[in-house]
Design an enzyme around this catalytic site. Structure first.
Site, short mmCIF file in Angstrom:
data_model
loop_
_atom_site.label_atom_id
_atom_site.label_comp_id
_atom_site.label_asym_id
_atom_site.label_seq_id
_atom_site.Cartn_x
_atom_site.Cartn_y
_atom_site.Cartn_z
NE ARG A 177 -3.65 -2.38 0.07
CZ ARG A 177 -3.29 -3.48 -0.61
NH1 ARG A 177 -2.23 -3.49 -1.39
NH2 ARG A 177 -3.99 -4.58 -0.53
CB SER A 227 -9.12 -2.67 4.45
OG SER A 227 -9.56 -3.90 3.97
CD GLU A 297 -5.74 0.23 2.51
OE1 GLU A 297 -5.58 -0.85 3.10
OE2 GLU A 297 -6.36 0.35 1.44
C1 FAD Z 1 -15.83 -1.32 -1.08
C2 FAD Z 1 -14.35 -1.04 -1.22
C3 FAD Z 1 -13.48 -2.08 -1.45
C4 FAD Z 1 -12.11 -1.83 -1.58
N1 FAD Z 1 -11.27 -2.87 -1.82
C5 FAD Z 1 -9.95 -2.65 -1.95
C6 FAD Z 1 -9.06 -3.74 -2.21
O1 FAD Z 1 -9.45 -4.88 -2.37
N2 FAD Z 1 -7.73 -3.46 -2.30
C7 FAD Z 1 -7.25 -2.19 -2.15
O2 FAD Z 1 -6.02 -2.00 -2.27
N3 FAD Z 1 -8.07 -1.15 -1.91
C8 FAD Z 1 -9.41 -1.35 -1.80
N4 FAD Z 1 -10.24 -0.29 -1.54
C9 FAD Z 1 -9.68 1.06 -1.33
C10 FAD Z 1 -9.58 1.93 -2.59
O3 FAD Z 1 -10.53 1.56 -3.56
C11 FAD Z 1 -8.17 1.88 -3.21
O4 FAD Z 1 -7.20 2.36 -2.31
C12 FAD Z 1 -8.10 2.71 -4.50
O5 FAD Z 1 -6.88 2.45 -5.14
C13 FAD Z 1 -8.20 4.21 -4.25
O6 FAD Z 1 -8.34 4.84 -5.52
P1 FAD Z 1 -9.17 6.20 -5.68
O7 FAD Z 1 -9.05 6.61 -7.08
O8 FAD Z 1 -10.53 6.06 -5.14
O9 FAD Z 1 -8.30 7.17 -4.76
P2 FAD Z 1 -8.83 8.36 -3.83
O10 FAD Z 1 -9.59 7.79 -2.68
O11 FAD Z 1 -9.51 9.39 -4.66
O12 FAD Z 1 -7.44 8.92 -3.30
C14 FAD Z 1 -6.61 8.09 -2.47
C15 FAD Z 1 -5.21 8.74 -2.43
O13 FAD Z 1 -4.65 8.65 -3.75
C16 FAD Z 1 -4.27 9.95 -4.20
N5 FAD Z 1 -4.49 10.01 -5.65
C17 FAD Z 1 -5.58 9.63 -6.35
N6 FAD Z 1 -5.38 9.84 -7.67
C18 FAD Z 1 -4.14 10.38 -7.80
C19 FAD Z 1 -3.35 10.84 -8.91
N7 FAD Z 1 -3.80 10.79 -10.15
N8 FAD Z 1 -2.13 11.35 -8.65
C20 FAD Z 1 -1.65 11.42 -7.38
N9 FAD Z 1 -2.34 11.01 -6.30
C21 FAD Z 1 -3.56 10.49 -6.51
C22 FAD Z 1 -5.19 10.91 -3.46
O14 FAD Z 1 -4.63 12.21 -3.42
C23 FAD Z 1 -5.28 10.23 -2.10
O15 FAD Z 1 -4.17 10.56 -1.30
C24 FAD Z 1 -11.62 -0.51 -1.44
C25 FAD Z 1 -12.52 0.54 -1.21
C26 FAD Z 1 -13.87 0.29 -1.11
C27 FAD Z 1 -14.82 1.43 -0.89
#
Ligand code: FAD
Length: 307
Positions: A177, A227, A297
């Protein structure tokens, strides 16, 4: 720089309605909580994204890059800066042979489905993660034995000096992560991944199976950010929380999901403060019970009540 001058600079770079003021972040987070962002901009392509970053950095104002908001908790009093939403319009994907190129805002599930359609295997693990490609690389998201580090070959980022450059997958310093983008707060513009040829039907079947598995184990019927805590070395966060007797523990509208103790869910009317208080309560009780420090996380941004 004065507020009005800053604002007109934003309007000059972005066109029409892609600049919003006082935007409720509860509409852009999977927790469905969070106060207003002062400014919320939706770049329509990578060039506008880059211009925006240069501009905001030069004004020395706060900014936050948003993917799909599936791993963040935004304070109830909102965010005093500019949220740059990559997932709104910056989401082109192209496939050439075994190589997939995606702009940062492309949805992981979308890309995984396109890969399946192109008979490419290796991304099935990501199909149910509700994030963007940029967010997934930033977090090195993973599931079911796969993680982004295994498929990413290069990442286009902006460095601290404002230079746009390409980092090879091996330069991303991926760990659990974690990535260099996260450590150094590098904006991710686009990502290149390589997969392998496979059988379309087998790939689609695997995606379907993983979807069923997720729905069985995870409280997908409630808003959450997945998580809540990282996996502490040698333990599972969910098991520690369960062993501490915290399954179902509720503060306000926030609850430790009885279905998956590693998830904090919004029962419907939670505030970010409820969620934060529950995170802290869980951390305290797990520390007291087992001497293990749980580390969230999810990323927290903006102003919370107590501040
Ligand atoms: C139901 C559910 C299930 C999930 N299951 C998993 C799983 O199985 N495994 C897992 O690893 N995660 C899981 N997650 C967590 C999440 O989906 C991941 O961490 C995902 O990668 C976050 O992506 P996001 O685009 O939503 O990021 P955001 O929530 O929008 O941002 C998260 C971080 O990333 C940064 N960020 C986003 N885009 C960029 C960019 N283009 N450049 C620089 N920084 C950026 C943001 O600034 C922030 O700090 C889950 C979440 C939910 C709600």
């Amino acid at each position: 720089m004065e507020q009005a001058a800053f604002e007109s600079g934003l309007y000059e770079i972005c066109v029409g309605d892609s600049v919003r003021k006082n935007e409720p972040m509860s509409e852009h987070t999977t927790f469905r909580t969070g106060g207003n962002a002062d400014y919320f901009v939706i770049p329509s392509d990578r060039n506008i994204f880059i211009r925006l970053l240069h501009y905001i950095r030069q004004t020395e104002r706060e900014y936050f890059i948003l993917g799909k908001g599936s791993n963040i908790l935004v304070g109830d009093r909102g965010y005093r800066g500019t949220v740059i939403d990559t997932s709104g319009m910056m989401n082109n994907v192209s496939i050439e042979g075994e190589v997939i190129r995606a702009e940062a805002g492309a949805g992981l599930g979308n890309v995984a489905n396109l890969a399946a359609e192109a008979s490419l295997t290796g991304m099935e693990f990501a199909s149910g993660i509700p994030g963007s490609i940029g967010g997934a690389v930033f977090m090195n998201a993973g599931a079911y034995g796969g993680e982004m580090s295994q498929i990413v070959t290069s990442v286009e980022v902006m460095d601290a000096s404002g230079k746009v450059k390409s980092l090879a997958g091996s330069e991303m310093e991926f760990a659990y992560r974690a990535s260099v983008a996260q450590r150094e707060n590098l904006p991710i513009i686009a990502v290149e991944m390589i997969l392998q040829r496979g059988r379309k039907e087998t790939i689609k079947e695997r995606i379907r199976e993983l979807g069923i598995e997720r729905a069985k184990k995870q409280p997908l019927e409630f808003p959450s950010a997945g998580s809540t805590f990282k996996r502490p070395e040698g333990y599972y966060a969910g098991k520690l929380i369960s062993d501490a007797g915290l399954s179902g523990l509720t503060i306000g509208g926030a609850c430790v999901s009885p279905k998956h103790n590693g998830f904090i869910i919004n029962l419907g009317d939670a505030t970010s403060e409820d969620i934060l208080n529950l995170i802290n309560e869980v951390k305290d009780r797990v520390r007291a019970g087992f001497g293990v420090e749980l580390v969230p996380e999810i990323k927290m941004i903006g102003e919370f009540q107590g501040e």
